[in-house]
Design a protein around this motif. Structure first.
Motif, PDB file in Angstrom:
ATOM      1  N   ALA A  27      -3.463  24.888 -16.813  1.00  0.00           N
ATOM      2  CA  ALA A  27      -2.557  23.866 -17.372  1.00  0.00           C
ATOM      3  C   ALA A  27      -2.908  23.506 -18.815  1.00  0.00           C
ATOM      4  N   ASP A  28      -3.241  22.222 -19.048  1.00  0.00           N
ATOM      5  CA  ASP A  28      -3.499  21.728 -20.400  1.00  0.00           C
ATOM      6  C   ASP A  28      -4.994  21.730 -20.740  1.00  0.00           C
ATOM      7  N   HIS A  29      -5.684  22.780 -20.344  1.00  0.00           N
ATOM      8  CA  HIS A  29      -7.146  22.838 -20.536  1.00  0.00           C
ATOM      9  C   HIS A  29      -7.544  22.655 -21.990  1.00  0.00           C
ATOM     10  N   ALA A  30      -6.778  23.235 -22.906  1.00  0.00           N
ATOM     11  CA  ALA A  30      -7.144  23.149 -24.327  1.00  0.00           C
ATOM     12  C   ALA A  30      -7.059  21.709 -24.837  1.00  0.00           C
TER      13      ALA A  30
ATOM     14  N   GLU B  31       0.834  -1.210   0.000  1.00  0.00           N
ATOM     15  CA  GLU B  31       0.000   0.000   0.000  1.00  0.00           C
ATOM     16  C   GLU B  31       0.863   1.252   0.000  1.00  0.00           C
ATOM     17  N   ASP B  32       1.892   1.273   0.847  1.00  0.00           N
ATOM     18  CA  ASP B  32       2.776   2.442   0.904  1.00  0.00           C
ATOM     19  C   ASP B  32       3.545   2.609  -0.401  1.00  0.00           C
ATOM     20  N   ARG B  33       3.948   1.502  -0.993  1.00  0.00           N
ATOM     21  CA  ARG B  33       4.674   1.583  -2.256  1.00  0.00           C
ATOM     22  C   ARG B  33       3.778   2.146  -3.363  1.00  0.00           C
ATOM     23  N   LEU B  34       2.526   1.698  -3.399  1.00  0.00           N
ATOM     24  CA  LEU B  34       1.608   2.217  -4.408  1.00  0.00           C
ATOM     25  C   LEU B  34       1.428   3.719  -4.245  1.00  0.00           C
ATOM     26  N   LYS B  35       1.271   4.166  -3.009  1.00  0.00           N
ATOM     27  CA  LYS B  35       1.077   5.600  -2.790  1.00  0.00           C
ATOM     28  C   LYS B  35       2.322   6.401  -3.163  1.00  0.00           C
ATOM     29  N   ALA B  36       3.490   5.825  -2.908  1.00  0.00           N
ATOM     30  CA  ALA B  36       4.727   6.495  -3.310  1.00  0.00           C
ATOM     31  C   ALA B  36       4.816   6.590  -4.830  1.00  0.00           C
ATOM     32  N   LEU B  37       4.403   5.549  -5.538  1.00  0.00           N
ATOM     33  CA  LEU B  37       4.412   5.573  -6.999  1.00  0.00           C
ATOM     34  C   LEU B  37       3.372   6.544  -7.545  1.00  0.00           C
ATOM     35  N   GLN B  38       2.214   6.616  -6.886  1.00  0.00           N
ATOM     36  CA  GLN B  38       1.199   7.587  -7.310  1.00  0.00           C
ATOM     37  C   GLN B  38       1.720   9.013  -7.137  1.00  0.00           C
ATOM     38  N   ALA B  39       2.448   9.253  -6.050  1.00  0.00           N
ATOM     39  CA  ALA B  39       3.043  10.570  -5.842  1.00  0.00           C
ATOM     40  C   ALA B  39       4.116  10.850  -6.887  1.00  0.00           C
ATOM     41  N   LEU B  40       4.904   9.839  -7.223  1.00  0.00           N
ATOM     42  CA  LEU B  40       5.926   9.977  -8.264  1.00  0.00           C
ATOM     43  C   LEU B  40       5.287  10.400  -9.581  1.00  0.00           C
ATOM     44  N   LEU B  41       4.199   9.738  -9.945  1.00  0.00           N
ATOM     45  CA  LEU B  41       3.523  10.061 -11.200  1.00  0.00           C
ATOM     46  C   LEU B  41       2.850  11.428 -11.161  1.00  0.00           C
ATOM     47  N   SER B  42       2.487  11.895  -9.974  1.00  0.00           N
ATOM     48  CA  SER B  42       1.777  13.166  -9.838  1.00  0.00           C
ATOM     49  C   SER B  42       2.710  14.351  -9.656  1.00  0.00           C
TER      50      SER B  42
ATOM     51  N   HIS C   2      -0.165  16.078 -11.681  1.00  0.00           N
ATOM     52  CA  HIS C   2      -0.149  17.521 -11.482  1.00  0.00           C
ATOM     53  C   HIS C   2       0.783  18.181 -12.502  1.00  0.00           C
ATOM     54  N   SER C   3       0.434  19.387 -12.883  1.00  0.00           N
ATOM     55  CA  SER C   3       1.196  20.086 -13.915  1.00  0.00           C
ATOM     56  C   SER C   3       2.023  21.221 -13.324  1.00  0.00           C
ATOM     57  N   GLU C   4       3.255  21.341 -13.786  1.00  0.00           N
ATOM     58  CA  GLU C   4       4.094  22.466 -13.370  1.00  0.00           C
ATOM     59  C   GLU C   4       3.497  23.783 -13.853  1.00  0.00           C
ATOM     60  N   LYS C   5       2.772  23.741 -14.966  1.00  0.00           N
ATOM     61  CA  LYS C   5       2.132  24.950 -15.493  1.00  0.00           C
ATOM     62  C   LYS C   5       1.037  25.457 -14.571  1.00  0.00           C
ATOM     63  N   SER C   6       0.513  24.589 -13.699  1.00  0.00           N
ATOM     64  CA  SER C   6      -0.479  24.982 -12.697  1.00  0.00           C
ATOM     65  C   SER C   6       0.139  24.984 -11.301  1.00  0.00           C
ATOM     66  N   TYR C   7       1.460  25.141 -11.242  1.00  0.00           N
ATOM     67  CA  TYR C   7       2.173  25.227  -9.963  1.00  0.00           C
ATOM     68  C   TYR C   7       1.911  23.997  -9.079  1.00  0.00           C
ATOM     69  N   GLY C   8       1.682  22.856  -9.721  1.00  0.00           N
ATOM     70  CA  GLY C   8       1.486  21.624  -8.960  1.00  0.00           C
ATOM     71  C   GLY C   8       0.100  21.446  -8.384  1.00  0.00           C
ATOM     72  N   ALA C   9      -0.889  22.187  -8.876  1.00  0.00           N
ATOM     73  CA  ALA C   9      -2.245  22.085  -8.331  1.00  0.00           C
ATOM     74  C   ALA C   9      -2.893  20.746  -8.668  1.00  0.00           C
TER      75      ALA C   9
ATOM     76  N   PRO D 115      -5.477  18.746 -15.020  1.00  0.00           N
ATOM     77  CA  PRO D 115      -4.253  17.994 -14.769  1.00  0.00           C
ATOM     78  C   PRO D 115      -3.327  18.078 -15.983  1.00  0.00           C
ATOM     79  N   ARG D 116      -2.132  17.554 -15.841  1.00  0.00           N
ATOM     80  CA  ARG D 116      -1.222  17.417 -16.976  1.00  0.00           C
ATOM     81  C   ARG D 116      -1.867  16.432 -17.963  1.00  0.00           C
ATOM     82  N   PHE D 117      -1.854  16.778 -19.255  1.00  0.00           N
ATOM     83  CA  PHE D 117      -2.510  15.883 -20.207  1.00  0.00           C
ATOM     84  C   PHE D 117      -1.651  14.659 -20.460  1.00  0.00           C
ATOM     85  N   THR D 118      -2.259  13.512 -20.325  1.00  0.00           N
ATOM     86  CA  THR D 118      -1.651  12.250 -20.715  1.00  0.00           C
ATOM     87  C   THR D 118      -2.754  11.353 -21.235  1.00  0.00           C
ATOM     88  N   GLU D 119      -2.498  10.678 -22.324  1.00  0.00           N
ATOM     89  CA  GLU D 119      -3.525   9.848 -22.941  1.00  0.00           C
ATOM     90  C   GLU D 119      -3.922   8.691 -22.028  1.00  0.00           C
TER      91      GLU D 119
END
Length: 355
Positions: free
Chosen positions: A211-214, A108-119, A159-166, A183-187
């Protein structure tokens, strides 16, 4: 109290957070100090970044504040605190940035760490060895905020750097799903959201977190909503521009509440069935307490305090912000007690602005 990617329950706040409403009343000054450090740290990250002299290639350094082990935070961290509220059992703040203070030991902790990595908006969380389970972690987005208490509400991650990590959130709604901030756009994320019914509305709380609203609007042919006072060149073509002071309705169960202060056109979304107020950058809980992030104000701090006062009339038990920790109030009375104390302190602090 369960923290992780859940909310702070003000009825049972733990040792690292204000333990009572009285402490909350005195939190804003400390929050302001912390935010000053946070802004400076992002500048330092750029200035101290290493570049290989022969190739000009950007070199990421493992911060020495990390404990030994696979996961670590590098020196490009901007102290946005995303990882600290997504996986507080792994990440903490050390030396004005995030760091790993305990390697994950459970699945569980590893999954949350990976989710944070991706975010992480700056990809500052890394592993010594390529994680073989990263694809499985990707499939968990959007993440349910609280399946029992808040069914149909998801954290999008990425999270997107263009939105200051929001942070961005998704509401599954019978009248059409609502994406709150971009959010940051990813397919990969788009495909998951598509299986959940896609997006009918992309509600932008204010001009900072678009961020990537368009790209999202193009992907789902959704209508974007933004207050006209916050429309800029990059959002000039949004489909729905809110005018005036509101409030506005989006169907029978969603109210849009104008909350000027952080920006002129800041708007909060009140989801009545689950009593959630999505606040964007208007109001949040930081590691030091309730905050309006004065240092990042782009319009008027006194008006922002007035807008917090305005929230007292609305019935909600949850605050889900764009930055910082989510808050779960015990009931309407506790929410009002906390907000009234906070507003009173801020009026005293900024009393000269009201003369």
């Amino acid at each position: 109290m369960a923290l992780a990617n859940k909310a702070i329950n003000l009825a049972s706040v733990g040792s690292n957070f204000p333990s009572s409403i009285d402490k909350l009343k005195n939190s804003s000054t400390k929050a302001q100090i912390n935010l000053r450090v946070a802004r400076n740290s992002s500048v330092k990250a750029v200035q101290s970044s290493s570049v290989e002299s022969d190739t000009g290639r950007w070199v990421r350094k493992r911060r020495h504040q990390n404990v030994d082990g696979d996961f670590f935070v590098d020196h490009t961290c901007i102290d946005c605190d995303t990882c600290r509220w997504m996986a507080p059992q792994v990440f903490t703040r050390v030396g004005e940035m995030s760091a790993v203070y305990k390697q994950p030991t459970s699945s569980e902790d590893r999954l949350k760490a990976l989710q944070a990595l991706l975010s992480c908006p700056t990809s500052s969380i890394r592993t010594e060895v390529p994680p073989p389970d990263i694809l499985e972690a990707q499939k968990t987005f959007p993440i349910p905020v609280d399946e029992k208490k808040l069914p149909g509400v998801y954290h999008c991650g990425y999270h997107s750097e263009k939105s200051y990590g929001a942070a961005s959130y998704l509401i599954i709604h019978p009248g059409g799903n609502i994406l709150i901030d971009s959010p940051r756009f990813t397919e990969k994320l788009a495909k998951e959201i598509e299986t959940m019914g896609g997006v009918r509305y992309l509600f932008l709380t204010h001009k900072d977190d678009v961020a990537d609203h368009a790209k999202w609007a193009t992907r789902f042919s959704c209508d974007r909503i933004l207050h006209s006072e916050d429309v800029e060149i990059c959002t000039a073509d949004v489909e729905m521009k809110l005018e005036g002071n509101g409030p506005w309705s989006l169907g029978d169960d969603i109210m849009l509440v104008h909350a000027p202060g952080h920006t002129e056109g800041t708007v909060c979304l009140l989801y009545k069935p689950l009593k959630i107020l999505f606040t964007g950058d208007h109001l949040m809980m930081t590691e030091s307490g309730l905050s309006i992030m004065e240092m990042y104000n782009k319009y008027s701090v006194p008006k922002q305090v007035d807008s917090v006062q305005k929230l007292i009339q609305f019935d909600f038990d949850w605050i889900i912000p764009g930055h910082g920790w989510r808050i779960e109030f015990k009931d309407f009375q506790e929410k009002n007690t906390v907000l009234e104390a906070f507003v009173r302190e801020k009026y005293n602090q900024y009393s000269s602005s009201y003369k």
